[in-house]
Design an enzyme around this catalytic site. Sequence first.
Site, PDB file in Angstrom:
ATOM      1  CE  LYS A  47      -1.567  -1.192   4.341  1.00 19.37           C
ATOM      2  NZ  LYS A  47      -0.384  -1.895   4.891  1.00 19.37           N
TER       3      LYS A  47
ATOM      4  CB  SER B 323      -8.085   1.813   3.198  1.00 14.35           C
ATOM      5  OG  SER B 323      -8.209   2.794   4.195  1.00 14.35           O
ATOM      6  CB  CYS B 324      -4.557  -1.065   5.905  1.00 10.50           C
ATOM      7  SG  CYS B 324      -4.818  -2.764   5.366  1.00 10.50           S
ATOM      8  CG  ASP B 325      -5.135   5.699   6.439  1.00 13.36           C
ATOM      9  OD1 ASP B 325      -5.220   6.099   7.620  1.00 13.36           O
ATOM     10  OD2 ASP B 325      -4.485   6.302   5.578  1.00 13.36           O
ATOM     11  CG  ASN B 366      -5.202   0.330   1.628  1.00  7.43           C
ATOM     12  OD1 ASN B 366      -5.493  -0.373   2.577  1.00  7.43           O
ATOM     13  ND2 ASN B 366      -4.353   1.331   1.756  1.00  7.43           N
TER      14      ASN B 366
END
Lengths: 376, 376
Positions: A47, B323-325, B366
Amino acid sequence: MTPKLARFLDSGAYATPAVAVDLDRVAANFAALHAALPDAAIYYAVKANPAAPILDRLAGLGSRFDAASIEEIRACLAAGADPGTISFGNTVKKQSAIAEAHEHGVELFAFDSGEELAKLAQAAPGAKVYCRLSVSQSGADWPLSRKFGTSADHARDLLIEARDLGLIPHGVSFHVGSQQTGVGAYRTAIAQAAMVFTDLRARGIDLRLLNLGGGFPIRYREDVPPIETFGEAIMASVRAAFGNDLPDLLIEPGRAVVGDAGVAVSEVVLACARAEDGGRRWVYLDIGRFGGLAETEGEAIRYRISAPGIAGAATPAVIAGPSCDGVDVMYRDTGYRLPSALKAGDRVLIHDTGAYVTTYASQGFNGFPPPQEYYL
Amino acid sequence: MTPKLARFLDSGAYATPAVAVDLDRVAANFAALHAALPDAAIYYAVKANPAAPILDRLAGLGSRFDAASIEEIRACLAAGADPGTISFGNTVKKQSAIAEAHEHGVELFAFDSGEELAKLAQAAPGAKVYCRLSVSQSGADWPLSRKFGTSADHARDLLIEARDLGLIPHGVSFHVGSQQTGVGAYRTAIAQAAMVFTDLRARGIDLRLLNLGGGFPIRYREDVPPIETFGEAIMASVRAAFGNDLPDLLIEPGRAVVGDAGVAVSEVVLACARAEDGGRRWVYLDIGRFGGLAETEGEAIRYRISAPGIAGAATPAVIAGPSCDGVDVMYRDTGYRLPSALKAGDRVLIHDTGAYVTTYASQGFNGFPPPQEYYL
């Protein structure tokens, strides 16, 4: 600035905004991470920058890959990565994405809830799974909130459930937050993780994997501890918590691999004093929060900005993006200074923008296209 | 929800995330704005949604266009707009963009600084220019900060300078902030603008244009005053400030034209209770802050979200993106409720997402692609 990037910038063979990345620097960072943590497998956090030249180069160096989506997994496979070297690290995945990854041969999956485990059991039977713990992220410039992770107790129960569902309970992970500048966060997290290993051994489950996550910081405007300091602190904590029976270690660096390998070039669109803002000087660039610099939200990531070739004293400046959006302001409070002679048409460099820039860029907010990307 | 959108959603002929827009509703909104402010020329704010089918439809209806960039101007021209009906409304423009617009025949340009005026004099000699005033945006859900506009005194000086530079000082503009729910903001702003007209008449300059900006609100979760209320309040203020000598009026609606004409469809990726967040229920969608819903930053724009066909009681939910955010969380504090039976794979609708969604979407954060767009 690497010599290769400097030569590229001198060439002028690009339109702004642009992001250029030095692949040799990517390789050097990968080597430095390996040297600092030789016992840990490196799973590059795709990412951070999923560009094919980066994935190609890293695959060639033997890197493994941490993917957030099936699209990122496809990109890794296209770069020649072995599916067995890919971790599907997002704990929130569509079942169709899990199934496709499993079909491709991806074997390792993250989770942090019973609901996700059920999807994994159905779509990736027999896969290795690891449970993400929620740990303190104090000290991180870009923390990841309560969105991910669960308690050690719950992780233990879920890993037992994983076994009962026919999955392989393989380990635990945590994430101390992105751009984490403190080494202390690891000690507590590793101790928590070790307790899960111990608890499960008593239940007949031998975990193998300790996924230490990413978050390793890079130098923007302020110094950060070198990666060696993190390596030593992590290994000391792992030995203290696990004794001689060390688990397989895994790290997921993204920013630390590509961040300082990139530089953004931007053109000043307007520079003027704003009487309505107490006479403050505003500098508007052709890249902004919606053109890729999303991590300037709340002025969290404070990039180094320079204006090579512009003489004269530096004076305080508010730095904003080119769109008509009022929130498209990058720095008001951090105290940036830029040469007072800076004017429309001049170029500025935004350093260390190899990570978490290109993919954040909006597809066309206000009509502005994403920055051009160059991989050297 | 319009019948056309409902039929489209029923058809299931799309992948998520998707945004569908009913062009008939766009046309109806355009007509309603015209009816509420018949004396004002409508310049559609292209940035709200620059999709070709929307520009085509509006051009056919006689709309004019407010463009933020040369890319948006090109899109308007491609839709058949006469360059004389396009206003280059961003006060921050590259000189190359001004020159290209001028070559295309665009005649009307915004500015709010002497530095921009110098660029306009050079790249668009003889053009009509209007100066943006800084006015109070109190009451706006998405205010535009101090990034734009200047004082009435400075505007007067700049418009004189414009004449001396060979440009045509044509008028003034202001913007009361996006999703502005109060009519009061207009009264003060219009009075300020009228003072500039008066001052300049004494200096031999006859301004013609009063650009009232955009910001007209639409109904999300809360009621807003109808557009007629804004029309009446604006015209009363204009008459009070200008008497019988009414200026040419111009409005720049974007959200009010396309916002409620669109709906987003999203798939639930995960729904689970988060012990580490006090047992709160989290619902993760396949669209988030970086997939287009950028205006949920700070929970500023609070979209109506529904889950048709999902029975059962609604319970509190945190609503996050895929997302990984960690900052990719849309609503934590506003108090959203979703059916407790909602689970991965179910569909939810995010209503009134025709404006300021598609273009904000990141090009691939992502790995997730922007939402598919459908114009019906």
